[in-house]
Design a protein around this motif. Sequence first.
Motif, PDB file in Angstrom:
ATOM      1  N   PHE A 152       0.830  -1.203   0.000  1.00 40.63           N
ATOM      2  CA  PHE A 152       0.000   0.000   0.000  1.00 40.63           C
ATOM      3  C   PHE A 152       0.869   1.258   0.000  1.00 40.63           C
ATOM      4  O   PHE A 152       0.567   2.239  -0.698  1.00 40.63           O
ATOM      5  N   GLY A 153       1.957   1.242   0.765  1.00 42.58           N
ATOM      6  CA  GLY A 153       2.843   2.403   0.841  1.00 42.58           C
ATOM      7  C   GLY A 153       3.469   2.736  -0.497  1.00 42.58           C
ATOM      8  O   GLY A 153       3.527   3.917  -0.902  1.00 42.58           O
ATOM      9  N   VAL A 154       3.959   1.712  -1.212  1.00 44.68           N
ATOM     10  CA  VAL A 154       4.550   1.940  -2.537  1.00 44.68           C
ATOM     11  C   VAL A 154       3.500   2.465  -3.506  1.00 44.68           C
ATOM     12  O   VAL A 154       3.758   3.392  -4.291  1.00 44.68           O
ATOM     13  N   ALA A 155       2.285   1.905  -3.444  1.00 48.24           N
ATOM     14  CA  ALA A 155       1.211   2.368  -4.331  1.00 48.24           C
ATOM     15  C   ALA A 155       0.854   3.830  -4.052  1.00 48.24           C
ATOM     16  O   ALA A 155       0.609   4.610  -4.983  1.00 48.24           O
ATOM     17  N   VAL A 156       0.835   4.213  -2.782  1.00 48.21           N
ATOM     18  CA  VAL A 156       0.535   5.604  -2.420  1.00 48.21           C
ATOM     19  C   VAL A 156       1.612   6.548  -2.942  1.00 48.21           C
ATOM     20  O   VAL A 156       1.306   7.629  -3.474  1.00 48.21           O
ATOM     21  N   LEU A 157       2.882   6.158  -2.805  1.00 47.88           N
ATOM     22  CA  LEU A 157       3.971   7.000  -3.296  1.00 47.88           C
ATOM     23  C   LEU A 157       3.859   7.223  -4.799  1.00 47.88           C
ATOM     24  O   LEU A 157       4.057   8.339  -5.293  1.00 47.88           O
ATOM     25  N   ILE A 158       3.547   6.165  -5.535  1.00 46.61           N
ATOM     26  CA  ILE A 158       3.409   6.288  -6.995  1.00 46.61           C
ATOM     27  C   ILE A 158       2.215   7.174  -7.346  1.00 46.61           C
ATOM     28  O   ILE A 158       2.294   8.016  -8.251  1.00 46.61           O
ATOM     29  N   ALA A 159       1.092   7.019  -6.624  1.00 46.33           N
ATOM     30  CA  ALA A 159      -0.093   7.830  -6.896  1.00 46.33           C
ATOM     31  C   ALA A 159       0.154   9.304  -6.578  1.00 46.33           C
ATOM     32  O   ALA A 159      -0.260  10.192  -7.325  1.00 46.33           O
ATOM     33  N   VAL A 160       0.859   9.566  -5.473  1.00 45.04           N
ATOM     34  CA  VAL A 160       1.152  10.947  -5.081  1.00 45.04           C
ATOM     35  C   VAL A 160       2.090  11.610  -6.079  1.00 45.04           C
ATOM     36  O   VAL A 160       1.923  12.790  -6.436  1.00 45.04           O
ATOM     37  N   SER A 161       3.083  10.873  -6.559  1.00 52.42           N
ATOM     38  CA  SER A 161       4.058  11.455  -7.482  1.00 52.42           C
ATOM     39  C   SER A 161       3.409  11.929  -8.778  1.00 52.42           C
ATOM     40  O   SER A 161       3.868  12.896  -9.392  1.00 52.42           O
ATOM     41  N   LYS A 162       2.321  11.277  -9.202  1.00 59.08           N
ATOM     42  CA  LYS A 162       1.645  11.662 -10.439  1.00 59.08           C
ATOM     43  C   LYS A 162       0.966  13.027 -10.333  1.00 59.08           C
ATOM     44  O   LYS A 162       0.668  13.648 -11.351  1.00 59.08           O
ATOM     45  N   ARG A 163       0.735  13.498  -9.103  1.00 60.58           N
ATOM     46  CA  ARG A 163       0.017  14.756  -8.892  1.00 60.58           C
ATOM     47  C   ARG A 163       0.953  15.919  -8.547  1.00 60.58           C
ATOM     48  O   ARG A 163       0.497  17.015  -8.250  1.00 60.58           O
ATOM     49  N   LEU A 164       2.251  15.665  -8.586  1.00 62.25           N
ATOM     50  CA  LEU A 164       3.226  16.705  -8.250  1.00 62.25           C
ATOM     51  C   LEU A 164       3.717  17.412  -9.500  1.00 62.25           C
ATOM     52  O   LEU A 164       3.565  16.916 -10.621  1.00 62.25           O
ATOM     53  N   SER A 165       4.322  18.573  -9.309  1.00 55.58           N
ATOM     54  CA  SER A 165       4.959  19.279 -10.412  1.00 55.58           C
ATOM     55  C   SER A 165       6.147  18.457 -10.909  1.00 55.58           C
ATOM     56  O   SER A 165       6.662  17.589 -10.183  1.00 55.58           O
ATOM     57  N   PRO A 166       6.628  18.700 -12.148  1.00 54.40           N
ATOM     58  CA  PRO A 166       7.739  17.901 -12.688  1.00 54.40           C
ATOM     59  C   PRO A 166       8.956  17.846 -11.771  1.00 54.40           C
ATOM     60  O   PRO A 166       9.588  16.799 -11.632  1.00 54.40           O
ATOM     61  N   LEU A 167       9.296  18.986 -11.131  1.00 54.94           N
ATOM     62  CA  LEU A 167      10.476  19.004 -10.266  1.00 54.94           C
ATOM     63  C   LEU A 167      10.291  18.091  -9.068  1.00 54.94           C
ATOM     64  O   LEU A 167      11.134  17.221  -8.787  1.00 54.94           O
ATOM     65  N   TRP A 168       9.187  18.260  -8.337  1.00 51.90           N
ATOM     66  CA  TRP A 168       8.983  17.473  -7.128  1.00 51.90           C
ATOM     67  C   TRP A 168       8.672  16.016  -7.447  1.00 51.90           C
ATOM     68  O   TRP A 168       8.988  15.119  -6.657  1.00 51.90           O
ATOM     69  N   ARG A 169       8.090  15.787  -8.612  1.00 52.98           N
ATOM     70  CA  ARG A 169       7.889  14.393  -9.027  1.00 52.98           C
ATOM     71  C   ARG A 169       9.235  13.731  -9.290  1.00 52.98           C
ATOM     72  O   ARG A 169       9.452  12.567  -8.918  1.00 52.98           O
ATOM     73  N   GLY A 170      10.138  14.476  -9.909  1.00 54.19           N
ATOM     74  CA  GLY A 170      11.473  13.930 -10.147  1.00 54.19           C
ATOM     75  C   GLY A 170      12.210  13.638  -8.851  1.00 54.19           C
ATOM     76  O   GLY A 170      12.883  12.613  -8.719  1.00 54.19           O
ATOM     77  N   VAL A 171      12.070  14.551  -7.874  1.00 52.66           N
ATOM     78  CA  VAL A 171      12.736  14.361  -6.579  1.00 52.66           C
ATOM     79  C   VAL A 171      12.201  13.113  -5.879  1.00 52.66           C
ATOM     80  O   VAL A 171      12.969  12.306  -5.326  1.00 52.66           O
ATOM     81  N   LEU A 172      10.881  12.943  -5.885  1.00 56.31           N
ATOM     82  CA  LEU A 172      10.293  11.777  -5.235  1.00 56.31           C
ATOM     83  C   LEU A 172      10.616  10.484  -5.984  1.00 56.31           C
ATOM     84  O   LEU A 172      10.997   9.471  -5.382  1.00 56.31           O
ATOM     85  N   ASP A 173      10.501  10.533  -7.304  1.00 54.34           N
ATOM     86  CA  ASP A 173      10.721   9.323  -8.098  1.00 54.34           C
ATOM     87  C   ASP A 173      12.167   8.847  -8.042  1.00 54.34           C
ATOM     88  O   ASP A 173      12.429   7.643  -8.046  1.00 54.34           O
ATOM     89  N   VAL A 174      13.122   9.768  -7.996  1.00 55.16           N
ATOM     90  CA  VAL A 174      14.519   9.336  -7.934  1.00 55.16           C
ATOM     91  C   VAL A 174      14.790   8.614  -6.612  1.00 55.16           C
ATOM     92  O   VAL A 174      15.582   7.664  -6.553  1.00 55.16           O
TER      93      VAL A 174
END
Length: 208
Positions: A152-174
């Motif tokens: 569930f935690g990994v799924a939440v992180l992936i779902a949250v990253s899709k709603r972030l700006s490109p910069l913060w999505r990149g920071v989270l995804d890396v």
Amino acid sequence: MKHRTTVETTQETPPQTALSSAALNSALNLSGGAASPSMPPARPRSVSSFISCTCLTAFLLRSVIRLYPHILPPLRASTVSPSVYFLYASSVLAFLYSESYKGFHLKFNQTYLTRSQRLPNLYKLPLLNILYSGGWVSSSKKRKITSWGITFGVAVLIAVSKRLSPLWRGVLDVGVVAGLSGAVVSLWMLWLGSVVKNETVGKGAEGY
């Protein structure tokens, strides 16, 4: 009369001693002193354990491949400030420690390997193999909560990253990519160590 009582008491003692011994042996089995009937014998070098690790690796790397393209755009911008590199580096270090080391290496991977090396015949199909090894099915209540919680935690992180700006999505995804990649490296290091030594990993039986 006294002599007869003494004889009768002496004759009753062995059955009680035998009962106590049986109870002690049962307690040792339940506490990990020996393999209990519900826990099959360990087979560190089994093909099923290798397949189980391969299935989990494929599952984790699939997430890595999906997230990786979102890491690069902020770094390809015409002007990249040093703060961006700092955020990326901080995210990588944070996830390597919290996700790879504490979450996977010290806990999940060890239990996963232990269960994969004690796989019952019923669960040797690839999909059932990974479900059993990961503790999603046929496990203690504590293990189910932990395994489903990680999912569930990994799924939440992936779902949250899709709603972030490109910069913060990149920071989270890396960070997530680094954490999952480290988890894969940890898994195969533990597996190789158990195969070379032909024994299960140290803490894998906790929360079986």
